[in-house]
Design a protein around this motif. Structure first.
Motif, short mmCIF file in Angstrom:
data_model
loop_
_atom_site.label_atom_id
_atom_site.label_comp_id
_atom_site.label_asym_id
_atom_site.label_seq_id
_atom_site.Cartn_x
_atom_site.Cartn_y
_atom_site.Cartn_z
N ILE A 116 0.85 -1.19 0.00
CA ILE A 116 0.00 0.00 0.00
C ILE A 116 0.88 1.23 0.00
N ASN A 145 -3.86 0.56 -3.30
CA ASN A 145 -3.46 -0.83 -3.13
C ASN A 145 -3.77 -1.56 -4.43
N TYR A 153 -7.92 -1.69 2.07
CA TYR A 153 -6.84 -2.58 2.51
C TYR A 153 -7.20 -3.28 3.80
N LYS A 206 5.70 -2.60 -1.49
CA LYS A 206 4.75 -1.73 -2.17
C LYS A 206 5.00 -1.69 -3.67
#
Length: 320
Positions: free
Chosen positions: A6, A19, A291, A314
């Motif tokens: 994220i 995300n 998320y 990420k």
């Protein structure tokens, strides 16, 4: 420490979190309620299946970040326009919005290239009469570029509205750090964690500056026009290489990575501020819309107990 899949950026009185293809924008409206917008953004890497191609994926991710970042900034600002302007916005169709957004992003890129790539080159060229070493001139150009970037950050940080954006930037980092350290995601818990993060867009921009120094040290041409053209056309390559560097930094805790990340973390002390609990609440609302942080922590706890590596890093870099 294992990293959550994220990332995001601060917007006007709010935070955007992304995300994968999902993103959410949470904004504290003038009436103090929190408005959360959830949507999907299919980036260029997803459309063109280039996620596994080094450099190229970085260039496209950077473009995606600009487009989505500008879009969400515009959305958040709409809550603070006067009624007449708001009505005009409602009357716009999707096509005109897309054209306006494209022109805005293009203009932003042009201004950035002129300010941070061409201006340092022209200033460093003034030293050419007394310094004959191309490598030395490239280093001087890079140092001027970093100085302009630093002055720019310091200058905008004096603006009251920007200071609040920087506070929301700090809230974005604190909430992600809270998740990644395995704590329950509450405003009080998030407040305990650092407002700095290795994968921040501020760090990415600083890495771009450093990579540009190295790149131009080894490019030697005599023609002035060609030098200017190269500084423009190589921007995507430099951005792509910088993306790979920051992704590598986000996956490792080695001493080398910590050394490489240190200047970017120091610079984030300028682009972030300590948020209050209400700002952290907004950031949490944005995260929870897209998320499942509890599942992430459970999976990492199980992986840690079994000695296996935890889930991912990420997919992109967050914006300053």
């Amino acid at each position: 420490m294992r990293y959550a899949t994220i990332g995001g950026q601060a917007v006007i009185e709010g935070v955007m979190m992304r995300n994968g293809n999902d993103y959410a924008v949470a904004v504290r409206k003038p009436d103090q309620t929190i408005e959360v917008k959830k949507d999907q953004f299919i980036g260029l890497n997803a459309r063109w299946h280039t996620k596994k191609i080094p450099i190229i994926r970085g260039v496209l991710s950077f473009i995606d970040s600009l487009v989505l970042g500008m879009s969400t900034l515009t959305y958040s600002a709409s809550f603070f326009e006067d009624e007449e302007e708001a009505e005009k916005e409602k009357d716009k169709d999707g096509k005109s919005d897309a054209v306006f957004m494209g022109l805005t992003v293009a203009l932003s890129v042009v201004i950035a290239v002129v300010l941070f790539m061409l201006t340092p080159f022209f200033i460093s060229s003034l030293f050419g009469k007394v310094i004959k070493s191309p490598m030395t001139l490239a280093v001087i150009e890079g140092l001027i570029r970093i100085a302009i970037f630093f002055i720019y950050i310091v200058a905008i940080s004096q603006m009251k509205d920007i200071q609040r954006v920087f506070m929301y930037h700090g809230a974005e980092h604190k909430t992600i750090n809270c998740i990644e350290h395995g704590a329950e995601l509450t405003p009080e818990n998030a407040a305990k964690y650092s407002r700095l993060h290795k994968r921040c867009g501020t760090s990415f921009l600083l890495i771009v500056m450093v990579v540009s120094i190295i790149c131009f040290m080894f490019i030697r041409v005599d023609n002035m026009a060609l030098k200017i053209v190269l500084r423009v056309i190589l921007v995507p390559v430099i951005a792509g290489v910088s993306y790979e560097v920051i992704q590598w930094a986000g996956r490792s805790e080695s001493c080398l990575v910590n050394i490489v990340s240190k200047p970017g973390l120091m610079l984030q002390k300028l682009t972030t501020r300590e948020p209050d609990l209400e700002m952290l609440e907004v950031a949490i609302a944005s995260i929870e819309a897209i998320y499942d942080w509890r599942q992430f922590q459970a999976e990492n706890a199980a992986a840690g107990a079994s000695g296996q590596p935890g889930t991912g890093s990420k997919a992109g870099v967050s914006q300053p």
